[in-house]
Design a protein around this motif. Structure first.
Motif, PDB file in Angstrom:
ATOM      1  N   ILE A 182       1.235  11.885  -8.903  1.00  8.87           N
ATOM      2  CA  ILE A 182       1.557  10.519  -9.311  1.00  8.87           C
ATOM      3  C   ILE A 182       0.237   9.769  -9.374  1.00  8.87           C
ATOM      4  O   ILE A 182      -0.531   9.767  -8.405  1.00  8.87           O
ATOM      5  CB  ILE A 182       2.491   9.818  -8.317  1.00  8.87           C
ATOM      6  N   LEU A 183      -0.020   9.167 -10.516  1.00  6.45           N
ATOM      7  CA  LEU A 183      -1.184   8.304 -10.678  1.00  6.45           C
ATOM      8  C   LEU A 183      -0.694   6.891 -10.919  1.00  6.45           C
ATOM      9  O   LEU A 183       0.347   6.694 -11.558  1.00  6.45           O
ATOM     10  CB  LEU A 183      -2.056   8.756 -11.855  1.00  6.45           C
ATOM     11  N   ILE A 184      -1.437   5.914 -10.433  1.00  5.19           N
ATOM     12  CA  ILE A 184      -1.057   4.513 -10.625  1.00  5.19           C
ATOM     13  C   ILE A 184      -2.249   3.746 -11.178  1.00  5.19           C
ATOM     14  O   ILE A 184      -3.389   3.995 -10.796  1.00  5.19           O
ATOM     15  CB  ILE A 184      -0.532   3.895  -9.311  1.00  5.19           C
ATOM     16  N   ASN A 185      -1.961   2.851 -12.098  1.00  2.00           N
ATOM     17  CA  ASN A 185      -2.964   1.946 -12.651  1.00  2.00           C
ATOM     18  C   ASN A 185      -2.462   0.534 -12.375  1.00  2.00           C
ATOM     19  O   ASN A 185      -1.546   0.055 -13.052  1.00  2.00           O
ATOM     20  CB  ASN A 185      -3.149   2.191 -14.145  1.00  2.00           C
ATOM     21  N   ARG A 216       9.406   6.787  -9.702  1.00  2.00           N
ATOM     22  CA  ARG A 216      10.441   5.848 -10.136  1.00  2.00           C
ATOM     23  C   ARG A 216      10.630   4.740  -9.102  1.00  2.00           C
ATOM     24  O   ARG A 216      10.738   3.558  -9.455  1.00  2.00           O
ATOM     25  CB  ARG A 216      11.755   6.592 -10.358  1.00  2.00           C
ATOM     26  N   ASP A 217      10.647   5.101  -7.820  1.00  2.00           N
ATOM     27  CA  ASP A 217      10.782   4.101  -6.760  1.00  2.00           C
ATOM     28  C   ASP A 217       9.613   3.120  -6.782  1.00  2.00           C
ATOM     29  O   ASP A 217       9.799   1.912  -6.661  1.00  2.00           O
ATOM     30  CB  ASP A 217      10.868   4.769  -5.389  1.00  2.00           C
ATOM     31  N   ILE A 218       8.410   3.643  -6.948  1.00  2.00           N
ATOM     32  CA  ILE A 218       7.221   2.786  -6.995  1.00  2.00           C
ATOM     33  C   ILE A 218       7.292   1.853  -8.197  1.00  2.00           C
ATOM     34  O   ILE A 218       7.044   0.652  -8.078  1.00  2.00           O
ATOM     35  CB  ILE A 218       5.932   3.642  -7.046  1.00  2.00           C
ATOM     36  N   ALA A 219       7.635   2.402  -9.359  1.00  2.00           N
ATOM     37  CA  ALA A 219       7.728   1.587 -10.580  1.00  2.00           C
ATOM     38  C   ALA A 219       8.796   0.503 -10.431  1.00  2.00           C
ATOM     39  O   ALA A 219       8.577  -0.647 -10.834  1.00  2.00           O
ATOM     40  CB  ALA A 219       8.024   2.474 -11.782  1.00  2.00           C
ATOM     41  N   ASP A 220       9.920   0.853  -9.823  1.00  2.98           N
ATOM     42  CA  ASP A 220      10.987  -0.134  -9.602  1.00  2.98           C
ATOM     43  C   ASP A 220      10.539  -1.233  -8.644  1.00  2.98           C
ATOM     44  O   ASP A 220      10.771  -2.412  -8.895  1.00  2.98           O
ATOM     45  CB  ASP A 220      12.246   0.538  -9.053  1.00  2.98           C
ATOM     46  N   GLU A 221       9.901  -0.848  -7.542  1.00  2.22           N
ATOM     47  CA  GLU A 221       9.443  -1.810  -6.543  1.00  2.22           C
ATOM     48  C   GLU A 221       8.460  -2.816  -7.134  1.00  2.22           C
ATOM     49  O   GLU A 221       8.471  -3.986  -6.779  1.00  2.22           O
ATOM     50  CB  GLU A 221       8.761  -1.093  -5.375  1.00  2.22           C
ATOM     51  N   ARG A 222       7.600  -2.336  -8.015  1.00  2.00           N
ATOM     52  CA  ARG A 222       6.524  -3.171  -8.551  1.00  2.00           C
ATOM     53  C   ARG A 222       6.764  -3.670  -9.964  1.00  2.00           C
ATOM     54  O   ARG A 222       5.931  -4.373 -10.518  1.00  2.00           O
ATOM     55  CB  ARG A 222       5.222  -2.388  -8.510  1.00  2.00           C
ATOM     56  N   ASP A 223       7.869  -3.264 -10.568  1.00  2.00           N
ATOM     57  CA  ASP A 223       8.171  -3.601 -11.948  1.00  2.00           C
ATOM     58  C   ASP A 223       7.061  -3.095 -12.883  1.00  2.00           C
ATOM     59  O   ASP A 223       6.585  -3.806 -13.767  1.00  2.00           O
ATOM     60  CB  ASP A 223       8.379  -5.118 -12.112  1.00  2.00           C
ATOM     61  N   MET A 236       0.848  -1.177   0.000  1.00  2.00           N
ATOM     62  CA  MET A 236       0.000   0.000   0.000  1.00  2.00           C
ATOM     63  C   MET A 236       0.893   1.239   0.000  1.00  2.00           C
ATOM     64  O   MET A 236       1.942   1.258   0.618  1.00  2.00           O
ATOM     65  CB  MET A 236      -0.911  -0.015   1.218  1.00  2.00           C
ATOM     66  N   PHE A 237       0.457   2.281  -0.672  1.00  2.00           N
ATOM     67  CA  PHE A 237       1.226   3.504  -0.787  1.00  2.00           C
ATOM     68  C   PHE A 237       0.710   4.550   0.184  1.00  2.00           C
ATOM     69  O   PHE A 237      -0.486   4.656   0.407  1.00  2.00           O
ATOM     70  CB  PHE A 237       1.129   4.061  -2.213  1.00  2.00           C
ATOM     71  N   ARG A 238       1.619   5.319   0.745  1.00  2.00           N
ATOM     72  CA  ARG A 238       1.254   6.442   1.601  1.00  2.00           C
ATOM     73  C   ARG A 238       0.963   7.625   0.697  1.00  2.00           C
ATOM     74  O   ARG A 238       1.793   8.030  -0.106  1.00  2.00           O
ATOM     75  CB  ARG A 238       2.407   6.771   2.542  1.00  2.00           C
ATOM     76  N   ILE A 239      -0.224   8.172   0.817  1.00  4.58           N
ATOM     77  CA  ILE A 239      -0.601   9.310  -0.021  1.00  4.58           C
ATOM     78  C   ILE A 239       0.081  10.566   0.502  1.00  4.58           C
ATOM     79  O   ILE A 239       0.049  10.862   1.686  1.00  4.58           O
ATOM     80  CB  ILE A 239      -2.137   9.491  -0.058  1.00  4.58           C
ATOM     81  N   GLN A 240       0.703  11.281  -0.393  1.00  3.73           N
ATOM     82  CA  GLN A 240       1.407  12.506  -0.052  1.00  3.73           C
ATOM     83  C   GLN A 240       0.415  13.666   0.029  1.00  3.73           C
ATOM     84  O   GLN A 240      -0.727  13.562  -0.375  1.00  3.73           O
ATOM     85  CB  GLN A 240       2.459  12.805  -1.132  1.00  3.73           C
ATOM     86  N   ASP A 241       0.899  14.785   0.521  1.00  5.88           N
ATOM     87  CA  ASP A 241       0.137  16.027   0.558  1.00  5.88           C
ATOM     88  C   ASP A 241      -0.397  16.327  -0.846  1.00  5.88           C
ATOM     89  O   ASP A 241       0.361  16.336  -1.811  1.00  5.88           O
ATOM     90  CB  ASP A 241       1.062  17.142   1.033  1.00  5.88           C
ATOM     91  N   MET A 242      -1.687  16.570  -0.969  1.00  4.19           N
ATOM     92  CA  MET A 242      -2.310  16.731  -2.282  1.00  4.19           C
ATOM     93  C   MET A 242      -2.355  18.191  -2.747  1.00  4.19           C
ATOM     94  O   MET A 242      -3.139  18.550  -3.607  1.00  4.19           O
ATOM     95  CB  MET A 242      -3.725  16.141  -2.261  1.00  4.19           C
ATOM     96  N   THR A 243      -1.499  19.049  -2.204  1.00  3.67           N
ATOM     97  CA  THR A 243      -1.508  20.456  -2.601  1.00  3.67           C
ATOM     98  C   THR A 243      -0.453  20.794  -3.653  1.00  3.67           C
ATOM     99  O   THR A 243      -0.390  21.916  -4.108  1.00  3.67           O
ATOM    100  CB  THR A 243      -1.294  21.366  -1.370  1.00  3.67           C
ATOM    101  N   GLY A 244       0.363  19.839  -4.029  1.00  4.04           N
ATOM    102  CA  GLY A 244       1.426  20.098  -5.003  1.00  4.04           C
ATOM    103  C   GLY A 244       0.912  20.178  -6.424  1.00  4.04           C
ATOM    104  O   GLY A 244      -0.213  19.802  -6.732  1.00  4.04           O
ATOM    105  N   ARG A 287       1.112   0.499 -14.574  1.00  2.00           N
ATOM    106  CA  ARG A 287       1.669   1.761 -15.053  1.00  2.00           C
ATOM    107  C   ARG A 287       1.651   2.807 -13.945  1.00  2.00           C
ATOM    108  O   ARG A 287       0.744   2.839 -13.125  1.00  2.00           O
ATOM    109  CB  ARG A 287       0.854   2.279 -16.240  1.00  2.00           C
ATOM    110  N   VAL A 288       2.653   3.676 -13.964  1.00  4.65           N
ATOM    111  CA  VAL A 288       2.752   4.810 -13.045  1.00  4.65           C
ATOM    112  C   VAL A 288       2.960   6.051 -13.912  1.00  4.65           C
ATOM    113  O   VAL A 288       3.796   6.045 -14.811  1.00  4.65           O
ATOM    114  CB  VAL A 288       3.932   4.646 -12.063  1.00  4.65           C
ATOM    115  N   LEU A 289       2.201   7.109 -13.628  1.00 11.04           N
ATOM    116  CA  LEU A 289       2.267   8.339 -14.423  1.00 11.04           C
ATOM    117  C   LEU A 289       2.613   9.526 -13.537  1.00 11.04           C
ATOM    118  O   LEU A 289       2.000   9.720 -12.488  1.00 11.04           O
ATOM    119  CB  LEU A 289       0.918   8.597 -15.103  1.00 11.04           C
ATOM    120  N   VAL A 290       3.578  10.323 -13.977  1.00  8.38           N
ATOM    121  CA  VAL A 290       3.889  11.607 -13.346  1.00  8.38           C
ATOM    122  C   VAL A 290       3.287  12.681 -14.242  1.00  8.38           C
ATOM    123  O   VAL A 290       3.562  12.718 -15.440  1.00  8.38           O
ATOM    124  CB  VAL A 290       5.416  11.825 -13.227  1.00  8.38           C
TER     125      VAL A 290
END
Length: 78
Positions: free
Chosen positions: A13-16, A55-62, A1-9, A21-24
């Motif tokens: 990052i979106l994940i499918n 990038r870290d998420i994509a690497d962790e999950r391939d 599970m991912f920790r959601i960051q502050d949503m004010t930036g 797939r991970v999208l910036v």
């Protein structure tokens, strides 16, 4: 599970999970992807912060990592 960051930036990052797939993105219209296979899992003030976490998420999950070239910011030169 991912920790959601502050949503004010500006950059998100979106994940499918299904498509692996991970999208910036800094595009407001990409928020519409949430709920149709994508989830917003974080928001960051800079593109570089968002990219490095994605990038870290994509690497962790391939997963495939995607971003818009015109949003990419270069590393500062020393």
């Amino acid at each position: 599970m991912f920790r959601i960051q502050d949503m004010t930036g500006k950059y998100m990052i979106l994940i499918n999970e299904e498509a692996a797939r991970v999208l910036v993105t800094g595009r407001e219209q990409d928020k519409e992807l949430a709920g149709i296979g994508w989830s917003i899992i974080g928001s960051f003030k800079t593109w570089r912060e968002a990219y490095e976490r994605a990038r870290d998420i994509a690497d962790e999950r391939d997963y495939i990592l995607e971003w818009y070239l015109e949003e990419e910011t270069p590393l500062p030169s020393n």
